[in-house]
Design a protein around this motif. Structure first.
Motif, PDB file in Angstrom:
ATOM      1  N   ALA A  64       0.793  -1.284   0.085  1.00  0.00           N
ATOM      2  CA  ALA A  64       0.011   0.037  -0.158  1.00  0.00           C
ATOM      3  C   ALA A  64       0.741   1.309  -0.037  1.00  0.00           C
ATOM      4  O   ALA A  64       0.457   2.392  -0.463  1.00  0.00           O
ATOM      5  CB  ALA A  64      -0.986  -0.149   1.164  1.00  0.00           C
ATOM      6  N   SER A  65       2.167   1.414   0.528  1.00  0.00           N
ATOM      7  CA  SER A  65       2.908   2.523   0.595  1.00  0.00           C
ATOM      8  C   SER A  65       3.756   2.637  -0.862  1.00  0.00           C
ATOM      9  O   SER A  65       4.433   3.681  -0.657  1.00  0.00           O
ATOM     10  CB  SER A  65       3.957   2.365   1.765  1.00  0.00           C
ATOM     11  N   VAL A  66       3.848   1.713  -1.901  1.00  0.00           N
ATOM     12  CA  VAL A  66       4.695   1.839  -2.914  1.00  0.00           C
ATOM     13  C   VAL A  66       3.989   2.901  -3.723  1.00  0.00           C
ATOM     14  O   VAL A  66       2.762   3.360  -3.853  1.00  0.00           O
ATOM     15  CB  VAL A  66       4.643   0.823  -3.878  1.00  0.00           C
ATOM     16  N   PRO A  67       5.054   3.911  -4.342  1.00  0.00           N
ATOM     17  CA  PRO A  67       4.461   5.171  -4.999  1.00  0.00           C
ATOM     18  C   PRO A  67       4.056   4.870  -6.455  1.00  0.00           C
ATOM     19  O   PRO A  67       3.076   5.485  -7.043  1.00  0.00           O
ATOM     20  CB  PRO A  67       5.765   5.949  -4.990  1.00  0.00           C
ATOM     21  N   ASP A  68       4.511   3.868  -7.063  1.00  0.00           N
ATOM     22  CA  ASP A  68       4.031   3.170  -8.250  1.00  0.00           C
ATOM     23  C   ASP A  68       3.706   1.870  -8.434  1.00  0.00           C
ATOM     24  O   ASP A  68       4.523   0.950  -8.344  1.00  0.00           O
ATOM     25  CB  ASP A  68       5.327   3.437  -9.252  1.00  0.00           C
ATOM     26  N   ALA A  69       2.334   1.678  -8.431  1.00  0.00           N
ATOM     27  CA  ALA A  69       1.991   0.158  -8.096  1.00  0.00           C
ATOM     28  C   ALA A  69       1.941  -0.711  -9.302  1.00  0.00           C
ATOM     29  O   ALA A  69       2.364  -1.745  -9.082  1.00  0.00           O
ATOM     30  CB  ALA A  69       0.388   0.547  -7.851  1.00  0.00           C
ATOM     31  N   ARG A  70       2.063  -0.008 -10.479  1.00  0.00           N
ATOM     32  CA  ARG A  70       2.208  -0.595 -11.800  1.00  0.00           C
ATOM     33  C   ARG A  70       3.681  -1.306 -11.968  1.00  0.00           C
ATOM     34  O   ARG A  70       3.655  -2.350 -12.377  1.00  0.00           O
ATOM     35  CB  ARG A  70       2.087   0.204 -12.857  1.00  0.00           C
ATOM     36  N   ALA A  71       4.570  -0.441 -11.456  1.00  0.00           N
ATOM     37  CA  ALA A  71       5.978  -0.602 -11.482  1.00  0.00           C
ATOM     38  C   ALA A  71       6.163  -1.817 -10.584  1.00  0.00           C
ATOM     39  O   ALA A  71       6.922  -3.026 -10.665  1.00  0.00           O
ATOM     40  CB  ALA A  71       7.122   0.397 -11.272  1.00  0.00           C
ATOM     41  N   THR A  72       5.620  -1.595  -9.356  1.00  0.00           N
ATOM     42  CA  THR A  72       5.774  -2.739  -8.267  1.00  0.00           C
ATOM     43  C   THR A  72       4.882  -4.061  -8.907  1.00  0.00           C
ATOM     44  O   THR A  72       5.694  -5.276  -8.412  1.00  0.00           O
ATOM     45  CB  THR A  72       5.051  -2.265  -7.048  1.00  0.00           C
ATOM     46  N   GLY A  73       3.883  -4.071  -9.795  1.00  0.00           N
ATOM     47  CA  GLY A  73       3.474  -5.240  -9.984  1.00  0.00           C
ATOM     48  C   GLY A  73       4.319  -5.799 -10.994  1.00  0.00           C
ATOM     49  O   GLY A  73       4.296  -7.168 -10.852  1.00  0.00           O
ATOM     50  N   ARG A  74       5.072  -5.218 -11.816  1.00  0.00           N
ATOM     51  CA  ARG A  74       5.914  -5.852 -12.728  1.00  0.00           C
ATOM     52  C   ARG A  74       7.294  -6.469 -12.053  1.00  0.00           C
ATOM     53  O   ARG A  74       7.654  -7.571 -12.299  1.00  0.00           O
ATOM     54  CB  ARG A  74       6.558  -4.897 -13.714  1.00  0.00           C
ATOM     55  N   LEU A  75       7.704  -5.761 -11.193  1.00  0.00           N
ATOM     56  CA  LEU A  75       8.858  -6.417 -10.214  1.00  0.00           C
ATOM     57  C   LEU A  75       8.158  -7.572  -9.497  1.00  0.00           C
ATOM     58  O   LEU A  75       9.038  -8.432  -9.338  1.00  0.00           O
ATOM     59  CB  LEU A  75       9.380  -5.118  -9.334  1.00  0.00           C
ATOM     60  N   LEU A  77       6.084  -9.727 -10.478  1.00  0.00           N
ATOM     61  CA  LEU A  77       5.910 -10.629 -11.200  1.00  0.00           C
ATOM     62  C   LEU A  77       7.062 -11.234 -11.647  1.00  0.00           C
ATOM     63  O   LEU A  77       7.401 -12.727 -11.609  1.00  0.00           O
ATOM     64  CB  LEU A  77       5.106 -10.196 -12.686  1.00  0.00           C
ATOM     65  N   ARG A  78       8.086 -10.619 -11.862  1.00  0.00           N
ATOM     66  CA  ARG A  78       9.532 -11.039 -12.307  1.00  0.00           C
ATOM     67  C   ARG A  78       9.969 -11.812 -11.054  1.00  0.00           C
ATOM     68  O   ARG A  78      10.447 -12.779 -10.921  1.00  0.00           O
ATOM     69  CB  ARG A  78      10.426  -9.832 -12.488  1.00  0.00           C
ATOM     70  N   PHE A  83      11.319 -16.831  -8.227  1.00  0.00           N
ATOM     71  CA  PHE A  83      11.206 -17.498  -6.966  1.00  0.00           C
ATOM     72  C   PHE A  83      10.853 -18.820  -7.378  1.00  0.00           C
ATOM     73  O   PHE A  83      11.356 -20.158  -6.893  1.00  0.00           O
ATOM     74  CB  PHE A  83       9.963 -17.187  -6.251  1.00  0.00           C
ATOM     75  N   VAL A  84       9.754 -19.076  -8.445  1.00  0.00           N
ATOM     76  CA  VAL A  84       9.407 -20.476  -8.870  1.00  0.00           C
ATOM     77  C   VAL A  84      10.618 -21.144  -9.653  1.00  0.00           C
ATOM     78  O   VAL A  84      10.743 -22.290  -9.365  1.00  0.00           O
ATOM     79  CB  VAL A  84       8.176 -20.402  -9.970  1.00  0.00           C
ATOM     80  N   ALA A  85      11.520 -20.470 -10.340  1.00  0.00           N
ATOM     81  CA  ALA A  85      12.721 -21.385 -11.145  1.00  0.00           C
ATOM     82  C   ALA A  85      13.530 -21.562  -9.937  1.00  0.00           C
ATOM     83  O   ALA A  85      14.091 -23.054  -9.956  1.00  0.00           O
ATOM     84  CB  ALA A  85      13.310 -20.232 -11.846  1.00  0.00           C
ATOM     85  N   PHE A  86      13.795 -20.809  -8.935  1.00  0.00           N
ATOM     86  CA  PHE A  86      14.717 -21.235  -7.896  1.00  0.00           C
ATOM     87  C   PHE A  86      14.223 -22.439  -7.193  1.00  0.00           C
ATOM     88  O   PHE A  86      14.962 -23.311  -6.612  1.00  0.00           O
ATOM     89  CB  PHE A  86      15.163 -20.126  -7.022  1.00  0.00           C
ATOM     90  N   LEU A  87      12.832 -22.481  -6.952  1.00  0.00           N
ATOM     91  CA  LEU A  87      12.269 -23.581  -6.052  1.00  0.00           C
ATOM     92  C   LEU A  87      12.482 -24.739  -7.013  1.00  0.00           C
ATOM     93  O   LEU A  87      12.606 -25.802  -6.317  1.00  0.00           O
ATOM     94  CB  LEU A  87      10.757 -23.236  -5.963  1.00  0.00           C
ATOM     95  N   CYS A  88      12.166 -24.748  -8.319  1.00  0.00           N
ATOM     96  CA  CYS A  88      12.551 -25.947  -9.100  1.00  0.00           C
ATOM     97  C   CYS A  88      13.774 -26.658  -9.120  1.00  0.00           C
ATOM     98  O   CYS A  88      13.983 -27.687  -8.978  1.00  0.00           O
ATOM     99  CB  CYS A  88      11.846 -25.563 -10.533  1.00  0.00           C
TER     100      CYS A  88
END
Length: 262
Positions: A64-75, A77-78, A83-88
């Motif tokens: 809720a405190s991030v200034p740019d929600a879209r940029a945070t969403g992209r980050l 997702l990445r 995380f999934v790759a390292f978990l595999c």
């Protein structure tokens, strides 16, 4: 003496005390076990008590405190894909190294029976009630977040917290500041509470080790200790691979990454 050292000492002392208590169960050992079991359970419950409010409060306040929600969403997702790759990768390493290392453990029939008797009925019941893949996806969107918290369903709570934090980025700044302040204060208070629970961890570990050793015996304890050593070795190998990935893929200097991780 560090907390880690005190916990290891408590583990060894608890195992020794549990074996002695089981040997002299009629001479007072039974009373020791009867006292240790609820003490260990209380400590585990206290640790679990802090987990859900801490995770929810931290997720909501950060998102809720991030200034740019879209940029945070992209980050985000990445980060999720990494995380999934390292978990595999960790799963593959465990599958390749785990069975041959575990096969080296000398386990006789009586020890195997003792290990299988520990919560075996609960494991069978859980396997019988395993939900389908579609039901698992459905359950991850909680119809009642309060009930999910009461049931200890962490993933649905994470989904709710992420969505709640994202929704808070769309409210007016004044209301958003109050919203973020509340959850940030809750997270800070929960961190203090976690510190209190961790500070008495040696007591909890000692009590849990007494009950475990009294139930499964010395031979089985040796197998469990060997299992812990093997598991630790695999975790160290995976951690080294993460360092390699940070240096080769992330192009972060090894010394800088090690200092940041430390």
């Amino acid at each position: 003496m560090s907390l880690t050292t005190r916990m290891l000492v408590a583990l060894v002392a608890g195992i020794a005390a549990g074996i002695v208590a089981a040997t002299f169960r009629e001479g007072g050992g039974g009373l020791v076990i009867a006292i240790a079991d609820p003490v260990g359970t209380i400590w585990i419950n206290a640790l679990r008590m802090t987990l859900i409010p801490l995770v929810v409060a931290m997720l909501v306040s950060v998102i809720a405190s991030v200034p740019d929600a879209r940029a945070t969403g992209r980050l985000g997702l990445r980060a999720f894909l990494i995380f999934v790759a390292f978990l595999c990768i960790a799963g593959v390493v465990s599958v390749v190294l785990g069975p041959p290392l575990l096969a080296l453990l000398p386990i006789d029939a009586s020890t195997t029976a003792a290990l299988q008797s520990v919560e075996a009925a609960a494991a069978v019941a859980n396997a019988a009630n395993m939900p389908t893949f579609a039901q698992t996806i459905i359950d991850n969107v909680p119809s009642n977040p309060i009930r999910a918290a009461a049931d200890g369903a962490m993933l649905p709570l994470v989904v709710f917290a992420v969505l709640l934090g994202a929704a808070a980025t769309r409210i007016p700044p004044a209301g958003r500041a109050v919203f973020v302040g509340f959850f940030r204060g809750l997270a800070d208070a929960m961190l203090v509470l976690v510190g209190w629970v961790i500070a008495i961890a040696p007591v909890g570990v000692f009590a849990l080790a007494i009950g475990l050793a009294a139930r499964i015996g010395l031979a089985t304890v040796g197998v469990i200790v060997s299992y812990i050593v093997i598991l630790t070795a695999i975790i160290i190998i995976v951690t080294v691979l993460l360092y390699v990935a940070a240096v080769v893929v992330g192009r972060v200097p090894l010394a800088a990454f090690a200092r940041a991780a430390a």
